[in-house]
Motif scaffolding. Structure first.
Motif, short mmCIF file in Angstrom:
data_model
loop_
_atom_site.label_atom_id
_atom_site.label_comp_id
_atom_site.label_asym_id
_atom_site.label_seq_id
_atom_site.Cartn_x
_atom_site.Cartn_y
_atom_site.Cartn_z
N ALA A 1 0.84 -1.20 0.00
CA ALA A 1 0.00 0.00 0.00
C ALA A 1 0.87 1.25 0.00
O ALA A 1 1.89 1.30 0.69
N ARG A 2 0.46 2.24 -0.79
CA ARG A 2 1.17 3.52 -0.76
C ARG A 2 0.16 4.66 -0.63
O ARG A 2 -0.78 4.75 -1.41
N TYR A 3 0.40 5.49 0.36
CA TYR A 3 -0.55 6.53 0.73
C TYR A 3 -0.64 7.59 -0.35
O TYR A 3 0.37 8.15 -0.76
N LEU A 4 -1.85 7.81 -0.83
CA LEU A 4 -2.14 8.81 -1.86
C LEU A 4 -1.24 8.64 -3.09
O LEU A 4 -0.87 9.61 -3.74
N GLY A 5 -0.92 7.39 -3.38
CA GLY A 5 -0.03 7.13 -4.51
C GLY A 5 -0.66 7.45 -5.85
O GLY A 5 -1.85 7.22 -6.06
N THR A 6 0.15 7.98 -6.75
CA THR A 6 -0.31 8.25 -8.11
C THR A 6 0.72 7.72 -9.09
O THR A 6 1.84 7.37 -8.72
N GLY A 7 0.34 7.65 -10.35
CA GLY A 7 1.27 7.22 -11.38
C GLY A 7 1.36 5.71 -11.51
O GLY A 7 0.46 4.98 -11.12
N TRP A 8 2.47 5.25 -12.05
CA TRP A 8 2.66 3.86 -12.47
C TRP A 8 2.61 2.88 -11.30
O TRP A 8 2.00 1.83 -11.39
N GLY A 9 3.30 3.20 -10.21
CA GLY A 9 3.27 2.34 -9.04
C GLY A 9 4.20 1.15 -9.08
O GLY A 9 4.01 0.19 -8.34
N GLY A 10 5.19 1.18 -9.94
CA GLY A 10 6.05 0.02 -10.09
C GLY A 10 7.31 -0.01 -9.24
O GLY A 10 8.07 -0.97 -9.33
N ARG A 11 7.54 1.00 -8.46
CA ARG A 11 8.78 1.08 -7.66
C ARG A 11 8.52 0.65 -6.22
O ARG A 11 7.67 1.20 -5.54
N LEU A 12 9.30 -0.30 -5.76
CA LEU A 12 9.12 -0.86 -4.41
C LEU A 12 9.22 0.22 -3.34
O LEU A 12 8.47 0.20 -2.36
N ASN A 13 10.15 1.14 -3.50
CA ASN A 13 10.39 2.11 -2.42
C ASN A 13 9.30 3.18 -2.32
O ASN A 13 9.38 4.05 -1.44
N GLU A 14 8.30 3.11 -3.16
CA GLU A 14 7.17 4.04 -3.07
C GLU A 14 6.11 3.57 -2.08
O GLU A 14 5.20 4.30 -1.76
N TYR A 15 6.24 2.33 -1.63
CA TYR A 15 5.19 1.73 -0.80
C TYR A 15 5.50 1.84 0.68
O TYR A 15 6.62 1.65 1.11
N ASN A 16 4.46 2.12 1.45
CA ASN A 16 4.59 2.33 2.88
C ASN A 16 4.40 1.04 3.69
O ASN A 16 4.97 0.89 4.77
N TYR A 17 3.54 0.15 3.21
CA TYR A 17 3.19 -1.05 3.96
C TYR A 17 3.20 -2.27 3.04
O TYR A 17 2.84 -2.18 1.86
N TRP A 18 3.57 -3.41 3.64
CA TRP A 18 3.66 -4.68 2.91
C TRP A 18 2.98 -5.79 3.69
O TRP A 18 3.02 -5.79 4.93
N GLY A 19 2.40 -6.75 2.96
CA GLY A 19 1.90 -7.94 3.58
C GLY A 19 3.00 -8.96 3.76
O GLY A 19 4.15 -8.73 3.38
N GLN A 20 2.63 -10.11 4.31
CA GLN A 20 3.63 -11.14 4.61
C GLN A 20 3.88 -12.07 3.44
O GLN A 20 4.84 -12.84 3.45
N GLY A 21 3.03 -12.01 2.43
CA GLY A 21 3.22 -12.82 1.23
C GLY A 21 2.43 -14.11 1.25
O GLY A 21 2.11 -14.66 2.31
N THR A 22 2.11 -14.59 0.05
CA THR A 22 1.43 -15.87 -0.12
C THR A 22 2.06 -16.60 -1.29
O THR A 22 2.36 -16.00 -2.33
N GLN A 23 2.30 -17.89 -1.12
CA GLN A 23 3.02 -18.67 -2.12
C GLN A 23 2.08 -19.09 -3.25
O GLN A 23 0.97 -19.59 -3.01
N VAL A 24 2.54 -18.93 -4.47
CA VAL A 24 1.85 -19.43 -5.66
C VAL A 24 2.81 -20.36 -6.39
O VAL A 24 3.93 -19.96 -6.72
N THR A 25 2.37 -21.58 -6.64
CA THR A 25 3.20 -22.57 -7.33
C THR A 25 2.43 -23.08 -8.53
O THR A 25 1.31 -23.58 -8.40
N VAL A 26 3.04 -22.95 -9.69
CA VAL A 26 2.41 -23.39 -10.94
C VAL A 26 3.26 -24.51 -11.52
O VAL A 26 4.45 -24.34 -11.76
N SER A 27 2.62 -25.63 -11.74
CA SER A 27 3.33 -26.78 -12.30
C SER A 27 2.98 -26.94 -13.78
O SER A 27 1.83 -26.77 -14.18
N SER A 28 3.97 -27.32 -14.55
CA SER A 28 3.78 -27.47 -16.00
C SER A 28 3.51 -28.91 -16.38
O SER A 28 3.59 -29.81 -15.55
#
Length: 125
Positions: A98-125
């Motif tokens: 989450a980034r407070y009052l964020g605008t624009g592309w949003g692709g830079r990690l250092n623009e974000y204020n808060y992060w979740g803990q993550g969830t694993q996604v595994t795709v098998s071929s």
């Protein structure tokens, strides 16, 4: 302070679908632009998708464009990532941010204020 909790990760076959959710705490969720990032083993965390605070604007990494869709429900304090046509290379831990009052592309990690803990996604071929 915003706390983010991801869910919906798991295993899928190539060509399949998964839907990730990210629930946010706090009363000001609608003031935050939201992003999804992912990190595969041995690789840097990379941008996946971004949505503006209102939901009217979205952006995607080229690698997921046309396959993934980001959306949000401000009434439920939740942002989603619908992932279709999954590929083995989509395997990673997925994080919402989450980034407070964020605008624009949003692709830079250092623009974000808060992060979740993550969830694993595994795709098998």
């Amino acid at each position: 302070q915003v706390q983010l909790v991801e869910s919906g990760g798991g295993s899928a076959q190539a060509g399949g679908s998964l839907r990730l959710s990210c629930a946010a705490s706090g009363r000001t969720f609608s003031s935050y632009a939201m992003g999804w990032f992912r990190q595969a083993p041995g690789k840097e965390r990379e941008f996946v998708a971004h949505i503006s605070w209102s939901g009217s604007s979205t952006s995607y990494a080229d690698s997921v464009k046309g396959r993934f869709t980001i959306s949000r429900d401000n009434a439920k304090n939740t942002v989603y990532l619908q992932m279709n046509s999954l590929r083995a290379e989509d395997t990673a831990v997925y994080y919402c941010a989450a980034r407070y009052l964020g605008t624009g592309w949003g692709g830079r990690l250092n623009e974000y204020n808060y992060w979740g803990q993550g969830t694993q996604v595994t795709v098998s071929s």
